[in-house]
Design a protein around this motif. Structure first.
Motif, mmCIF file in Angstrom:
data_model
loop_
_atom_site.group_PDB
_atom_site.id
_atom_site.type_symbol
_atom_site.label_atom_id
_atom_site.label_comp_id
_atom_site.label_asym_id
_atom_site.label_seq_id
_atom_site.Cartn_x
_atom_site.Cartn_y
_atom_site.Cartn_z
ATOM 1 N N ARG A 56 7.877 100.114 41.792
ATOM 2 C CA ARG A 56 8.658 100.819 40.774
ATOM 3 C C ARG A 56 10.131 100.433 40.837
ATOM 4 N NH1 ARG A 56 5.678 106.708 41.541
ATOM 5 N NH2 ARG A 56 3.936 106.296 40.107
ATOM 6 N N ALA A 57 10.651 100.286 42.045
ATOM 7 C CA ALA A 57 12.054 99.900 42.189
ATOM 8 C C ALA A 57 12.287 98.495 41.634
ATOM 9 C CB ALA A 57 12.473 99.962 43.659
ATOM 10 N N GLU A 58 11.345 97.587 41.903
ATOM 11 C CA GLU A 58 11.479 96.227 41.390
ATOM 12 C C GLU A 58 11.392 96.210 39.870
ATOM 13 O OE1 GLU A 58 9.272 91.868 41.588
ATOM 14 O OE2 GLU A 58 8.755 93.409 43.047
ATOM 15 N N ALA A 59 10.451 96.979 39.318
ATOM 16 C CA ALA A 59 10.299 97.029 37.862
ATOM 17 C C ALA A 59 11.569 97.556 37.199
ATOM 18 C CB ALA A 59 9.100 97.904 37.494
ATOM 19 N N GLN A 60 12.168 98.580 37.779
ATOM 20 C CA GLN A 60 13.399 99.128 37.221
ATOM 21 C C GLN A 60 14.546 98.127 37.309
ATOM 22 O OE1 GLN A 60 13.931 102.784 39.376
ATOM 23 N NE2 GLN A 60 12.347 103.866 38.221
ATOM 24 N N GLN A 61 14.575 97.358 38.396
ATOM 25 C CA GLN A 61 15.607 96.330 38.528
ATOM 26 C C GLN A 61 15.445 95.263 37.440
ATOM 27 O OE1 GLN A 61 15.166 93.499 41.692
ATOM 28 N NE2 GLN A 61 17.352 93.086 41.839
ATOM 29 N N LEU A 62 14.209 94.826 37.211
ATOM 30 C CA LEU A 62 13.967 93.809 36.195
ATOM 31 C C LEU A 62 14.288 94.344 34.802
ATOM 32 C CD1 LEU A 62 10.689 92.134 37.532
ATOM 33 C CD2 LEU A 62 13.079 91.485 37.910
ATOM 34 N N GLN A 63 14.031 95.622 34.567
ATOM 35 C CA GLN A 63 14.402 96.235 33.290
ATOM 36 C C GLN A 63 15.912 96.166 33.090
ATOM 37 O OE1 GLN A 63 14.140 100.556 33.002
ATOM 38 N NE2 GLN A 63 13.416 100.388 30.900
ATOM 39 N N SER A 64 16.663 96.484 34.115
ATOM 40 C CA SER A 64 18.127 96.429 34.023
ATOM 41 C C SER A 64 18.606 95.000 33.781
ATOM 42 C CB SER A 64 18.759 96.974 35.316
ATOM 43 O OG SER A 64 18.422 98.337 35.510
ATOM 44 N N ILE A 65 17.941 94.034 34.413
ATOM 45 C CA ILE A 65 18.305 92.633 34.234
ATOM 46 C C ILE A 65 18.056 92.187 32.795
ATOM 47 C CG2 ILE A 65 17.658 90.279 34.859
ATOM 48 C CD1 ILE A 65 19.401 91.548 36.940
ATOM 49 N N VAL A 66 16.925 92.585 32.227
ATOM 50 C CA VAL A 66 16.612 92.223 30.844
ATOM 51 C C VAL A 66 17.665 92.795 29.905
ATOM 52 C CG1 VAL A 66 14.976 92.576 28.943
ATOM 53 C CG2 VAL A 66 14.130 91.967 31.219
ATOM 54 N N ARG A 67 18.036 94.038 30.101
ATOM 55 C CA ARG A 67 19.048 94.665 29.245
ATOM 56 C C ARG A 67 20.386 93.949 29.350
ATOM 57 N NH1 ARG A 67 18.446 101.178 30.244
ATOM 58 N NH2 ARG A 67 16.652 101.564 28.855
ATOM 59 N N ALA A 68 20.816 93.676 30.581
ATOM 60 C CA ALA A 68 22.104 93.005 30.780
ATOM 61 C C ALA A 68 22.090 91.608 30.166
ATOM 62 C CB ALA A 68 22.428 92.925 32.272
ATOM 63 N N ALA A 255 8.289 98.850 30.196
ATOM 64 C CA ALA A 255 8.359 98.292 28.844
ATOM 65 C C ALA A 255 9.289 99.141 28.002
ATOM 66 C CB ALA A 255 6.966 98.242 28.213
ATOM 67 N N GLU A 256 9.808 98.538 26.925
ATOM 68 C CA GLU A 256 10.643 99.270 25.982
ATOM 69 C C GLU A 256 10.284 98.860 24.566
ATOM 70 O OE1 GLU A 256 14.867 100.439 27.435
ATOM 71 O OE2 GLU A 256 14.576 98.344 28.046
ATOM 72 N N SER A 257 10.344 99.820 23.670
ATOM 73 C CA SER A 257 10.129 99.522 22.258
ATOM 74 C C SER A 257 11.382 98.843 21.703
ATOM 75 C CB SER A 257 9.849 100.810 21.490
ATOM 76 O OG SER A 257 11.030 101.610 21.436
ATOM 77 N N PRO A 258 11.268 98.167 20.568
ATOM 78 C CA PRO A 258 12.473 97.587 19.947
ATOM 79 C C PRO A 258 13.550 98.631 19.678
ATOM 80 C CG PRO A 258 10.501 96.667 18.946
ATOM 81 C CD PRO A 258 10.038 97.771 19.845
ATOM 82 N N ALA A 259 13.150 99.839 19.267
ATOM 83 C CA ALA A 259 14.129 100.888 18.987
ATOM 84 C C ALA A 259 14.863 101.315 20.255
ATOM 85 C CB ALA A 259 13.436 102.093 18.349
ATOM 86 N N GLN A 260 14.153 101.353 21.379
ATOM 87 C CA GLN A 260 14.801 101.736 22.644
ATOM 88 C C GLN A 260 15.845 100.706 23.056
ATOM 89 O OE1 GLN A 260 11.003 102.228 24.805
ATOM 90 N NE2 GLN A 260 11.748 104.232 25.440
ATOM 91 N N VAL A 261 15.495 99.430 22.971
ATOM 92 C CA VAL A 261 16.445 98.377 23.347
ATOM 93 C C VAL A 261 17.642 98.388 22.404
ATOM 94 C CG1 VAL A 261 16.775 95.908 23.711
ATOM 95 C CG2 VAL A 261 14.596 96.968 24.317
ATOM 96 N N ALA A 262 17.393 98.539 21.110
ATOM 97 C CA ALA A 262 18.481 98.571 20.130
ATOM 98 C C ALA A 262 19.424 99.741 20.406
ATOM 99 C CB ALA A 262 17.918 98.665 18.710
ATOM 100 N N GLY A 263 18.855 100.893 20.718
ATOM 101 C CA GLY A 263 19.678 102.065 21.014
ATOM 102 C C GLY A 263 20.542 101.850 22.236
ATOM 103 N N TRP A 264 19.962 101.244 23.285
ATOM 104 C CA TRP A 264 20.737 100.982 24.504
ATOM 105 C C TRP A 264 21.874 99.994 24.214
ATOM 106 C CZ3 TRP A 264 22.083 96.819 27.506
ATOM 107 C CH2 TRP A 264 22.634 97.122 28.749
ATOM 108 N N LEU A 265 21.581 98.957 23.437
ATOM 109 C CA LEU A 265 22.612 97.967 23.131
ATOM 110 C C LEU A 265 23.764 98.579 22.330
ATOM 111 C CD1 LEU A 265 20.368 94.885 22.218
ATOM 112 C CD2 LEU A 265 21.834 95.139 24.235
ATOM 113 N N ARG A 266 23.440 99.433 21.369
ATOM 114 C CA ARG A 266 24.498 100.088 20.575
ATOM 115 C C ARG A 266 25.415 100.897 21.481
ATOM 116 N NH1 ARG A 266 20.075 101.521 17.265
ATOM 117 N NH2 ARG A 266 19.874 100.227 15.392
ATOM 118 N N LYS A 267 24.850 101.613 22.423
ATOM 119 C CA LYS A 267 25.654 102.445 23.321
ATOM 120 C C LYS A 267 26.492 101.586 24.281
ATOM 121 C CE LYS A 267 22.455 106.368 23.402
ATOM 122 N NZ LYS A 267 21.557 107.196 24.255
ATOM 123 N N SER A 268 26.016 100.377 24.531
ATOM 124 C CA SER A 268 26.689 99.517 25.516
ATOM 125 C C SER A 268 27.739 98.600 24.914
ATOM 126 C CB SER A 268 25.637 98.666 26.253
ATOM 127 O OG SER A 268 24.657 99.506 26.866
#
Length: 270
Positions: A56-68, A255-268
């Motif tokens: 779970r820790a690795e998956a969360q790290q990879l999620q953060s990497i994808v977002r960044a 995993a994230e839906s397109p709407a979730q990724v879009a929302g995170w990017l707008r906030k960032s």
């Protein structure tokens, strides 16, 4: 006259014996066996929980990497399509190779150290290209989708549009992807065995995913693969992240839906 006591055998006396009887020894062995089994079972439980937490820790790290990566490059990472998993994106002339939607996670390309083969994660990204820019939903490709002017290379003094081919264009593609229907030809999620329905890639296509990452744990079912059903190498399908881990299926999915990724990017965005 004194009468002599009659002679005979002395009264029987109970003689204390050292050691254990066979019955006592058998009982002791049974108790020792039960204690060993309990200790071993407890060790297995602790070890399994530690592996789950690591996954779970690795998956969360990879999620953060994808977002960044998305925020910095205006696209999602391209999968590593090599057979063994070299850690590099499958790029052709610097662009994600056409048709590449699923493969290994591109660790090296996103700035991470490549894990040993048994610990490498699978990764899939949603790709639905379109020649019409405003209808394009290829999330692994940088593309101008919002109509910003193209920089003029013949005029070095001309200032390029600050919004040309950047994060807002990825957000536009994510918005387009969010309106798509889940299909086996594109990255998607199936159910969780509960509220989201059966874990069935063919019969229960739940939702489009912008991307998913699958981190494998143990090969508990001894089928020769650390990835468990429904996860197979070439499939764009992954079980819902809310699916409970169980014997024979302990892959950790993020995993994230397109709407979730879009929302995170707008906030960032700055």
């Amino acid at each position: 006259m004194t009468c002599a006591a009659p002679r005979g055998n002395p009264p029987a006396q109970r003689v204390a014996q050292g050691g254990f009887t066979m019955v006592e020894l058998a009982v002791a062995l049974v108790v020792a066996g039960l204690m060993s089994w309990a200790a071993f079972s407890g060790y297995e439980t602790v070890t399994a929980q530690q592996q789950i937490e690591r996954g779970r820790a690795e998956a969360q790290q990879l999620q953060s990497i994808v977002r960044a990566f998305a925020l910095r490059h205006g696209r999602l990472p391209c999968p590593d399509s090599s057979v063994a998993g070299t850690g590099y994106e499958a790029l052709t002339a610097g662009v994600c190779t056409t048709g590449t939607q699923v493969g290994w996670f591109p660790y090296v390309s996103v700035g991470l150290e490549l894990p040993v083969p048994l610990l490498r994660a699978r990764y899939s990204v949603f790709r639905d290209p379109n020649v019409v820019d405003t209808a394009d939903a290829d999330l692994a490709v940088v593309k101008e989708r919002t109509g910003d002017p193209v920089p003029d290379p013949s005029n070095p003094n001309a200032s390029a549009s600050p919004n040309y081919r950047e994060t807002t264009d990825l957000i536009a593609a994510l918005n387009t992807a969010s309106r798509k229907t889940a299909a086996t030809a594109r990255t998607y999620l199936t159910g969780d065995g509960g509220p989201a329905g059966a874990i069935d890639c063919a019969g229960n296509l739940v939702m489009v995913a912008a991307y998913w990452v699958i981190v494998p744990l143990d090969d508990k079912d001894n089928d020769g693969s650390r990835f468990d059903a429904p996860h197979v190498p070439v499939s764009t399908c992954a079980a819902s992240p809310s699916a409970p881990l169980r014997f024979g299926s302990d892959d950790v999915v993020v995993a994230e839906s397109p709407a979730q990724v879009a929302g995170w990017l707008r906030k960032s965005l700055p």
